[in-house]
Design a protein around this motif. Sequence first.
Motif: not given
Length: 432
Positions: A279-283, A317-338
Amino acid sequence: MRRPILPVTFVLFLLAQLFFSCSRIQPENWTHLRGSNLDGLSKSENVPIRWSETENMAWKVPVKGLGWSSPVVFDQQVWMTTADHDGEWFSVVCLDFDSGELIQELELYRPDSVQRMHATNSYATPTPSIEKGFVYVHYGTYGTACIDTRNFEVVWSRTDLNCEHLQGAASSTILYKELLIVHLEGTDVQNIYALNKHTGETVWQVGTPDQKAYEEVAPVYRKSYQTPLIIQVDGHDQLITNRSLFAISYDPHTGEENWRVFYGEDSAVSMPLYYNGLVLVNSGWVLSQGAPYFAKLLAVDPIGRGDITDTHVVWQTDKHVPQTSTPVIVDSLMFMIEERGTLTCLNPGNGEVYWTERLKGHFNCSPIYADGAIYFTNNKGETTVIKAVLDFELLAENRLDGIFKATPAILRGAILQRSDKFLYKIAVAQEK
């Protein structure tokens, strides 16, 4: 002359062909924020990667009022909530998917007074939930309702689920079996409701998870804008929610708590994700000297009971983690936009960062995957399209006019993109 009797096997063949033909033409729907599975993944093909106000534009229709809720779709109906800029009225609109023609508009609430709201929010930010025959709309403390999508009558409505939002509502509802899950977490009370979706009656309710911990932080840091997620672990469903201060797993049937992780001090917005048993959660924002500083992303093993902060956080991690938008996981790759435009591709299994790139603009919309590509729309209507592959590969950059904070819906080869004034249907132009 007698007609020949068809062989039984031939009749069965024709029936099977009819069945599979009917199955193939069932339309793809988009029933919640970030899709029918709440994961930001569209199954659609032939989705355009290039468009403008004049290119690949199927239709563009004005929407009265303002709302940052996403459109949801079932069969031929597109539903969106909207509200007066100052909160004088709260409405829902239904459009035809093919033509954009207005089918119905219903004003649901006209409150005597409204709470203050953050300048970046709207009075209609929570996204509806929809299923065959019914759409469920939510405006935070101002009201929650179920509408029959066949006759457009209000089946039930509740205005007694209340909290002090301080900066406006943003939590979207989700459907789970016979329940509608509603988050109302404000500065005064922090409640999660499971409503009977047929009647609107409360089936279960949970409140503030740790009264002492909440009393030790200022009221502004007790709220949450969370949209939850249902996952299955060892054959049992879990309701995962990023509450203020804690990520918590509940039994969605009863509201009983399974486990919790303590992570931060400010309001969570980004949705939970589930990947390969984690489970991937945002703080939400973690504070530094009393001011928002950064957000953390934590990967949690959901097999546990009680407080598992020290035992089941696999990586963070706390590197470039978005607070508002939700990342998307495609296959084994996770893409997130800060928010400020830093795009990161990482491994959701261990947190390893593969690359970062800088995109133009400020981002509130969550990225959506479709047909081998990922779509990132900034607040000025500029959408960057990249390939969903290990190396950064730019496919296109597009621009529409207006302000864009609503996450798009992508289905049936089309993109439904909402601005502050219009709803666009973007689709590859058909040859005449």
